[in-house]
Design an enzyme around this catalytic site. Structure first.
Site: not given
Length: 415
Positions: A231, A360, A389
């Site tokens: 991320s 996502d 995610h």
């Protein structure tokens, strides 16, 4: 009532199955034929069987907090011990994973960068570590961001501070993505005047990262450093490799569910994810908010408003009152436009694998920038049709996580 629920469940599962059955689980994008050898050495890249009845939101929730919700959805049970090493008293540190053999400098270092407020205790970090052990990685550490340290010294300025940035009005960046929605090809444009003139210290995340890597390289003499950024950690990894180019200390990298074009990602961020990300950021700030009670603990010309940031509902408000000001940007939008992975990828000079998911809810497909990501000829973009995610649950019972497998295979190939 039970019959109605069962009927809707059957319809939903049938819909998900029909949506999946005629499409490949993964699409691979690259523009250099020599990368076919890499792909062939990473069998998991094309061997993903996402749980068909989970959408992106469920992948995300069960993937990041599954062990709390239900026993079936869990990360590996292998227990890892860790010990912290302070890199600099300003708040930089790493957590070493020790499987009993200690550090072996004849093998590469696996350097893991968590997302947002992530740490060594997070489930997805545990999953990556377990997969790395299966591939005989001896040296594994997790990076801890200065912004999350309770004893952070915000005045610390690494020697590589602002390295690779064009801080003069007439300096421009070659190969910069110059579509107006992505950004403007001049670093100078984004920062506040006193930062440009050197009158105020800002937090330079990329400089912090280089300082940490240089410390580890000099102390342990690792033959290679291989990195995974999850991320927001992936954004920092890509920014670092692009800014430092040939001087970067990482030999190959993987990003997982990283927002490639942050200002576009922000526009398409779902309401639920916007609320949740804001809460995550606020949780991290609450842990260190006592440092801001005394004006002597941070640069006097920082204009942060901690209370407004903690009371914010949306992530953009949090970034307006806190994040952008700590990083020295003129506005939150300037921060999003400039601190974007896609802007630096043309300059990346090491092999990269970027793993993303179509569903996502944090990193929207419209903010992916497929063509820009692969134009350097060293990058493979792996786009899964499902995974949420940092979820990527697979199998009918959703008992395992896919993304660490291709990530570690890719880094093993380059070890």
């Amino acid at each position: 009532m039970i019959n109605i629920i069962i009927t809707f469940a059957i319809i939903y599962i049938s819909y998900r199955w029909m949506k999946f059955i005629n499409r490949p689980s993964v699409q691979l994008f690259y523009n250099n034929e020599s990368l076919k050898k890499v792909v062939q050495s990473c069998p998991s890249l094309s061997n993903y069987k996402p749980t068909p009845y989970l959408n992106g939101l469920l992948h995300t929730i069960l993937g990041t907090a599954g062990s709390i919700l239900i026993a079936t959805f869990k990360h590996p049970s292998e227990k890892h011990t860790s010990n912290r090493e302070v890199v600099h008293e300003a708040g930089l540190s790493v957590d070493w994973i020790d499987k009993g053999s200690g550090i072996d400098v004849q093998h590469p270092l696996l350097f893991i960068m968590p997302g947002l407020t992530g740490s060594v205790d997070d489930g997805y970090i545990n999953t990556i570590v377990s997969q790395a052990h299966q591939h005989n990685f001896h040296n594994i550490c997790i990076y801890n961001y200065r912004m999350l340290a309770k004893n952070a010294d915000f005045s610390f300025k690494p020697e590589s501070y602002n390295y690779g940035l064009k801080m003069q009005p007439n300096q421009f960046m070659s190969n910069y993505v110059s579509d107006g929605f992505y950004g403007i090809d001049n670093d100078y444009y984004y920062f506040e005047d006193d930062v440009i003139e050197g009158k105020r210290v800002r937090i330079d995340l990329v400089a912090d990262l280089h300082y940490t890597l240089l410390y580890l390289k000099n102390k342990y003499k690792f033959n290679k450093i291989l990195a995974i950024g999850c991320s927001y950690g992936g954004v920092q990894l890509g920014m670092y490799l692009g800014r430092f180019e040939g001087k970067a200390l990482i030999d190959a990298g993987v990003t997982v569910c990283s927002p490639h074009i942050m200002n576009i990602t922000q526009v398409f961020l779902s309401t639920f994810m916007n609320l949740m990300l804001c809460k995550i950021l606020q949780r991290g700030l609450k842990a260190i908010k006592d440092q801001f009670a005394n004006r002597n603990n941070y640069p006097s010309n920082w204009t942060i408003d901690v209370q407004k940031a903690l009371n914010a509902t949306w992530i953009q408000d949090f970034d307006t009152y806190y994040t952008s000001r700590v990083y020295g940007y003129r506005t939150a939008d300037a921060y999003y436009r400039h601190f974007t992975l896609i802007n630096r990828f043309p300059q990346v000079q090491v092999p990269m694998l970027c793993i993303s998911a179509e569903d996502d809810g944090v990193c929207h497909l419209k903010g992916l920038g497929k063509e820009e990501m692969i134009q350097n000829g060293r990058t493979i973009l792996c786009l899964a049709k499902a995974g949420g995610h940092i979820g990527f649950l697979e199998g009918w019972n959703a008992s395992s996580f896919w993304f660490p497998k291709p990530a570690i295979e890719f880094l093993t190939f380059h070890s």
